[in-house]
Design a protein around this motif. Structure first.
Motif, mmCIF file in Angstrom:
data_model
loop_
_atom_site.group_PDB
_atom_site.id
_atom_site.type_symbol
_atom_site.label_atom_id
_atom_site.label_comp_id
_atom_site.label_asym_id
_atom_site.label_seq_id
_atom_site.Cartn_x
_atom_site.Cartn_y
_atom_site.Cartn_z
ATOM 1 N N LYS A 3 10.111 7.174 -74.769
ATOM 2 C CA LYS A 3 10.015 8.456 -74.082
ATOM 3 C C LYS A 3 8.592 8.661 -73.587
ATOM 4 C CE LYS A 3 10.446 13.351 -74.768
ATOM 5 N NZ LYS A 3 11.423 14.322 -74.663
ATOM 6 N N TRP A 5 5.977 11.236 -73.358
ATOM 7 C CA TRP A 5 5.701 12.535 -73.948
ATOM 8 C C TRP A 5 4.749 13.314 -73.055
ATOM 9 C CZ3 TRP A 5 8.580 13.802 -78.000
ATOM 10 C CH2 TRP A 5 9.151 12.773 -78.737
ATOM 11 N N ASP A 9 5.717 18.662 -75.041
ATOM 12 C CA ASP A 9 6.520 17.997 -76.079
ATOM 13 C C ASP A 9 5.686 17.688 -77.315
ATOM 14 O OD1 ASP A 9 8.895 17.904 -74.569
ATOM 15 O OD2 ASP A 9 8.345 15.977 -73.671
ATOM 16 N N VAL A 10 4.499 17.151 -77.089
ATOM 17 C CA VAL A 10 3.625 16.789 -78.206
ATOM 18 C C VAL A 10 3.241 18.030 -79.005
ATOM 19 C CG1 VAL A 10 1.358 15.857 -78.818
ATOM 20 C CG2 VAL A 10 2.756 14.697 -77.111
ATOM 21 N N HIS A 13 6.393 19.367 -81.029
ATOM 22 C CA HIS A 13 6.703 18.562 -82.209
ATOM 23 C C HIS A 13 5.608 18.692 -83.272
ATOM 24 C CE1 HIS A 13 10.382 16.453 -81.142
ATOM 25 N NE2 HIS A 13 9.923 16.359 -79.910
ATOM 26 N N GLU A 64 0.546 6.056 -80.079
ATOM 27 C CA GLU A 64 1.600 6.966 -79.621
ATOM 28 C C GLU A 64 2.961 6.534 -80.151
ATOM 29 O OE1 GLU A 64 4.020 8.101 -75.562
ATOM 30 O OE2 GLU A 64 1.962 7.388 -75.346
ATOM 31 N N THR A 68 4.743 9.103 -82.807
ATOM 32 C CA THR A 68 5.898 9.852 -82.290
ATOM 33 C C THR A 68 7.230 9.264 -82.731
ATOM 34 O OG1 THR A 68 5.964 8.605 -80.207
ATOM 35 C CG2 THR A 68 4.598 10.612 -80.252
#
Length: 136
Positions: A3, A5, A9-10, A13, A64, A68
């Motif tokens: 994905k 990000w 989004d980061v 989450h 990352e 993630t």
């Protein structure tokens, strides 16, 4: 990468993860489990130091991928640690991502029942050698 990000989004989450941790601490304090609350805080400190070590390897796509991983749909949780000398591993980054991705894909395909499965990925960095240890 599975994905791309974006910043939203980061942040979403990350905020969710931090709220969960704070709720664990708050709940333990409410139950007068001060020692457990201190343990959770210590775990957070250790995890944050590991995240910093991973980020210092000059392999942002690898960092990352690992950081993630648990935000995606997997039947196990990925934990990690970086042991040894921190140095620039950018020339190995694509190969490391490919290897870790293949291993986690195999594990995902063999885990049938969602449970409390954990994979500990250890990156051992010694004298400009990288050793990966997968402990499932």
């Amino acid at each position: 990468m599975s994905k791309n990000w974006n910043t939203f989004d980061v942040l979403r989450h990350s905020r969710h993860d931090w709220l969960n941790r704070l709720q664990l601490i708050k709940g333990n304090l409410a139950l007068d489990h001060v020692d457990r609350a201190k343990e959770i805080i210590e775990e957070i400190i250790i995890q944050s130091r590991q995240e910093a070590k991973l980020s210092n390897l000059n392999a942002p796509k690898l960092a990352e991928y690992i950081l993630t991983f648990n935000w995606c749909n997997h039947l196990f949780q990925l934990d990690f640690e970086v042991i040894g000398d921190e140095y620039d591993i950018c020339i190995y980054e694509a190969d490391l991502i490919e290897l870790i991705s293949r291993c986690t894909t195999v594990l995902d395909s063999h885990v049938k029942v969602p449970s409390d499965h954990h994979l500990l990925l250890t990156l051992q960095l010694y004298h400009e050698e990288i050793h990966l240890v997968f402990d499932f």
